[in-house]
Design an enzyme around this catalytic site. Structure first.
Site, short mmCIF file in Angstrom:
data_model
loop_
_atom_site.label_atom_id
_atom_site.label_comp_id
_atom_site.label_asym_id
_atom_site.label_seq_id
_atom_site.Cartn_x
_atom_site.Cartn_y
_atom_site.Cartn_z
CB THR A 167 -0.93 -0.01 1.23
OG1 THR A 167 -1.77 -1.15 1.14
CG2 THR A 167 -1.79 1.25 1.30
CD GLU A 371 -2.33 -4.30 9.26
OE1 GLU A 371 -2.38 -4.49 10.46
OE2 GLU A 371 -2.51 -3.20 8.71
C1 LIG Z 1 -5.41 -4.31 -0.22
C2 LIG Z 1 -4.17 -4.95 0.26
C3 LIG Z 1 -3.21 -4.15 0.87
C4 LIG Z 1 -2.01 -4.72 1.32
N1 LIG Z 1 -1.05 -3.90 1.86
C5 LIG Z 1 0.14 -4.45 2.25
C6 LIG Z 1 1.19 -3.59 2.74
O1 LIG Z 1 1.04 -2.36 2.83
N2 LIG Z 1 2.37 -4.16 3.08
C7 LIG Z 1 2.59 -5.51 2.99
O2 LIG Z 1 3.68 -5.95 3.33
N3 LIG Z 1 1.61 -6.34 2.51
C8 LIG Z 1 0.41 -5.84 2.14
N4 LIG Z 1 -0.58 -6.65 1.63
C9 LIG Z 1 -0.30 -8.08 1.47
C10 LIG Z 1 -1.04 -8.95 2.45
O3 LIG Z 1 -0.51 -8.81 3.74
C11 LIG Z 1 -0.95 -10.40 1.91
O4 LIG Z 1 -1.77 -10.44 0.75
C12 LIG Z 1 -1.41 -11.42 2.93
O5 LIG Z 1 -0.45 -11.55 3.96
C13 LIG Z 1 -1.64 -12.80 2.30
O6 LIG Z 1 -0.57 -13.19 1.52
P1 LIG Z 1 -0.80 -13.72 0.02
O7 LIG Z 1 -1.65 -12.74 -0.69
O8 LIG Z 1 0.51 -14.05 -0.55
O9 LIG Z 1 -1.68 -15.04 0.19
P2 LIG Z 1 -1.12 -16.51 0.55
O10 LIG Z 1 -0.22 -16.44 1.72
O11 LIG Z 1 -0.64 -17.15 -0.69
O12 LIG Z 1 -2.49 -17.20 1.00
C14 LIG Z 1 -3.50 -17.60 0.07
C15 LIG Z 1 -4.59 -18.32 0.85
O13 LIG Z 1 -4.04 -19.47 1.51
C16 LIG Z 1 -4.32 -19.40 2.88
N5 LIG Z 1 -3.22 -19.99 3.66
C17 LIG Z 1 -1.90 -19.67 3.63
N6 LIG Z 1 -1.22 -20.42 4.50
C18 LIG Z 1 -2.14 -21.20 5.12
C19 LIG Z 1 -2.06 -22.18 6.16
N7 LIG Z 1 -0.90 -22.49 6.76
N8 LIG Z 1 -3.21 -22.79 6.55
C20 LIG Z 1 -4.40 -22.48 5.97
N9 LIG Z 1 -4.53 -21.56 5.00
C21 LIG Z 1 -3.41 -20.93 4.59
C22 LIG Z 1 -4.49 -17.92 3.19
O14 LIG Z 1 -5.24 -17.73 4.38
C23 LIG Z 1 -5.20 -17.45 1.95
O15 LIG Z 1 -6.58 -17.71 2.07
C24 LIG Z 1 -1.80 -6.11 1.19
C25 LIG Z 1 -2.77 -6.92 0.59
C26 LIG Z 1 -3.94 -6.35 0.14
C27 LIG Z 1 -4.97 -7.23 -0.52
#
Ligand SMILES: Cc1cc2nc3c(=O)[nH]c(=O)nc-3n(C[C@H](O)[C@H](O)[C@H](O)COP(=O)(O)OP(=O)(O)OC[C@H]3O[C@@H](n4cnc5c(N)ncnc54)[C@H](O)[C@@H]3O)c2cc1C
Length: 389
Positions: A167, A371
C-alpha cells in the site's frame, strides 16, 4: 461512525470526546470528497487526504509526544476510533491513516532517538507518507519465505529484491522494509530498514489495480545502498519488530471493519424504512428484521472484541496476539456479512457502482486478507487455545 456507548467499558473520557470530534471531521471533510474510480485518481486523492489528516492533527495519535505526537501515543483505542470514523466515510482515507500507523510503529518500537527524530515528526504532521513493505510475490502468509536480501558492504547495506502488494507503493515518502540479512537463520535472519523513497536503486515497478481504488503496487531494490544507521533494531530483529507492530495494529483493522459495517447498517436502515413493496415498508417484513438483528448483533460483538484488544495493548500488555487475532478475524468476517446483507436489502440499487454499499462491498473484502488472513488468525487462536488446555 464510531459508537463509543457500546464499548464504554474499554474507553476513557478522552476517547468519548475524540469520537465526537473525529466523526465531525470525517463527515464534513472526508465523506464530502468525490469517490475515486481509478488508480490515478486514488493516488492523487490519497495525498490530499494525508494533508487533511495532518492539518487536523489526526496522525499525531500514532506518534509519541517527544516526536511531534500526543502524550498518550500510541493510543490504540484512539487509532481504532479514528479508523472507524474514516472507514465509514471513505475506505481510502482509512487506508491513508492506517499506513501512517503501520509505517511509524516499527520506528516507535525499535528506532533510536535519532531515527525517530528523522521520520516521526513529519509522519505526525502529515508531511511524509509512510509505507510498510513486507510481502513479496512468493512470500505472503509465510514471512520465512522472504527473498529480498540486505548484504553488508562496509558501513552500508546493499538491498536486492522486490516487494509486492504494498500500500502506498509509488506515492510513499519512505518504506519500512523487511529483508534477509542471514539466509541460514530463518525468521531470525530478518532485519528491518527505513528506506527513503528517493534512495537510488529503489524503483516503483508498477501499480497493482484493485476493484476499489487504493494505491497498491510493486517496488524493486536494485543495488540499493543504505547506510547501516537506517536499520531499525539489531540485525536479525526484523521479524520480532514486524510481528510486534502487526500484533498492536490488528485491532485497528478490526475497527476499520466495524466502521464499514456501521455505514452499511446505517444505509440499510434508511432504505428499509422508506422503500415500500407489497404495500408496506421493507422494515415490516420479518425476514428483513432477521437480517437487521443479525447485522446489529454481529457489529456489537465485533466492537467488543476490537476495543478489548486495543485496551489490553494500551494497558501495557507486551503481546496481545490472541486478543488481536480474535478481533481481526471476527470483525472482518462479520463486516463482510453485514455489508453483503446491506447490499441485499438495497436490492438492485445496492449493486449500482455509485451506491455507498457497493463501494463498501468492494472495499471490505481486502480486510480479511491483509495484515494476516483470517485463516492465519485462526491458526494463531487455535495454537493458543490448544497450548492453554
Ligand atoms: C489491499 C491490500 C493491501 C495490502 N497492503 C500491504 C502492505 O502495505 N504491506 C505488505 O507488506 N503487505 C500488504 N498486503 C499483502 C497482504 O498482507 C498479503 O496479501 C497477505 O499476507 C496474504 O498473503 P498472500 O496474498 O501471498 O496469500 P497466501 O499467503 O498465498 O495465502 C493464500 C490463501 O491461503 C491461505 N493460507 C496460507 N497459508 C495457510 C495455512 N498455513 N493454513 C491455511 N490456509 C493458509 C491464506 O489464508 C489465503 O486464504 C496487502 C494486501 C492487500 C490485498
Amino acid at each position: 461512525m464510531p459508537n463509543p456507548a457500546v464499548v464504554r467499558a474499554f474507553l476513557k473520557p478522552r476517547h468519548h470526546r475524540l469520537a465526537e470530534r473525529v466523526e465531525q471531521f470525517a463527515t464534513q471533510s472526508i465523506a464530502t470528497l468525490e469517490p475515486q474510480h481509478d488508480d490515478a485518481g486514488a493516488r492523487t486523492q490519497a495525498r490530499q487526504i494525508l494533508g487533511l489528516l495532518g492539518d487536523g492533527g489526526w496522525c499525531r495519535h500514532t506518534i509519541p509526544e517527544a516526536f511531534g505526537g500526543l502524550a498518550t501515543a500510541p493510543d490504540l483505542r484512539a487509532c481504532c476510533l479514528i479508523r472507524e470514523a474514516l472507514a465509514a466515510a471513505s475506505p481510502l482515507a482509512d487506508s491513508v491513516f492506517a499506513l501512517q500507523c503501520l509505517g511509524s510503529m516499527p520506528i516507535t518500537l525499535a528506532g533510536t532517538d535519532e531515527q525517530k527524530q528523522h521520520t516521526l515528526p513529519a509522519v505526525a504532521s502529515g508531511q511524509r507518507m509512510a509505507a510498510f513493505a513486507m510481502t513479496e510475490l512468493e512470500a505472503g502468509s509465510d514471512v520465512s519465505g522472504l527473498q529480498t536480501r540486505a548484504r553488508r558492504d562496509g558501513s552500508d547495506y546493499l538491498l536486492e529484491g522486490g516487494k509486492a502488494f504494498i500500500t502506498n507503493a509509488g506515492v510513499a515518502d519512505y518504506y519500512v522494509v523487511f529483508a534477509v540479512t542471514d539466509p541460514a537463520a530463518g525468521t531470525r535472519g530478518l532485519s528491518c530498514f527505513v528506506v527513503d523513497a528517493e534512495t537510488p536503486g529503489l524503483r516503483f515497478v508498477a501499480p497493482q489495480i484493485l476493484s476499489e481504488p487504493h494505491p497498491l503496487g510493486e517496488i524493486a531494490f536494485e543495488q540499493c545502498r543504505l547506510p547501516a544507521d537506517r536499520r531499525l533494531g539489531g540485525e536479525g530483529e526484523g521479524f520480532k519488530i514486524g510481528m510486534r507492530t502487526l500484533d498492536r495494529l490488528r485491532s485497528t483493522v478490526a475497527a476499520a471493519a466495524c466502521g464499514m459495517a456501521q455505514r452499511a447498517l446505517d444505509e440499510a436502515l434508511v432504505h428499509v424504512k422508506q422503500r415500500q413493496q407489497f404495500g408496506e415498508p421493507l422494515a415490516n417484513f420479518q425476514l428483513t428484521q432477521q437480517k437487521l438483528a443479525r447485522m446489529a448483533t454481529d457489529l456489537t460483538a465485533a466492537r467488543l472484541l476490537t476495543y478489548r484488544a486495543a485496551a489490553e495493548a494500551d494497558g501495557g500488555a507486551e503481546r496481545v496476539t490472541l486478543e488481536a487475532a480474535m478481533a481481526k478475524s471476527f470483525a472482518t468476517e462479520a463486516a463482510q456479512r453485514i455489508v453483503d446483507d446491506a447490499v441485499q436489502l438495497l436490492g438492485g440499487r445496492g449493486v449500482l457502482r455509485d451506491s455507498p454499499v457497493d463501494r463498501l462491498y468492494r472495499a471490505v473484502r481486502a480486510l480479511r486478507i491483509y495484515e494476516g488472513t483470517t485463516e492465519i488468525q485462526h491458526l494463531v487462536i487455535a495454537r493458543q487455545v490448544l497450548a492453554s488446555s
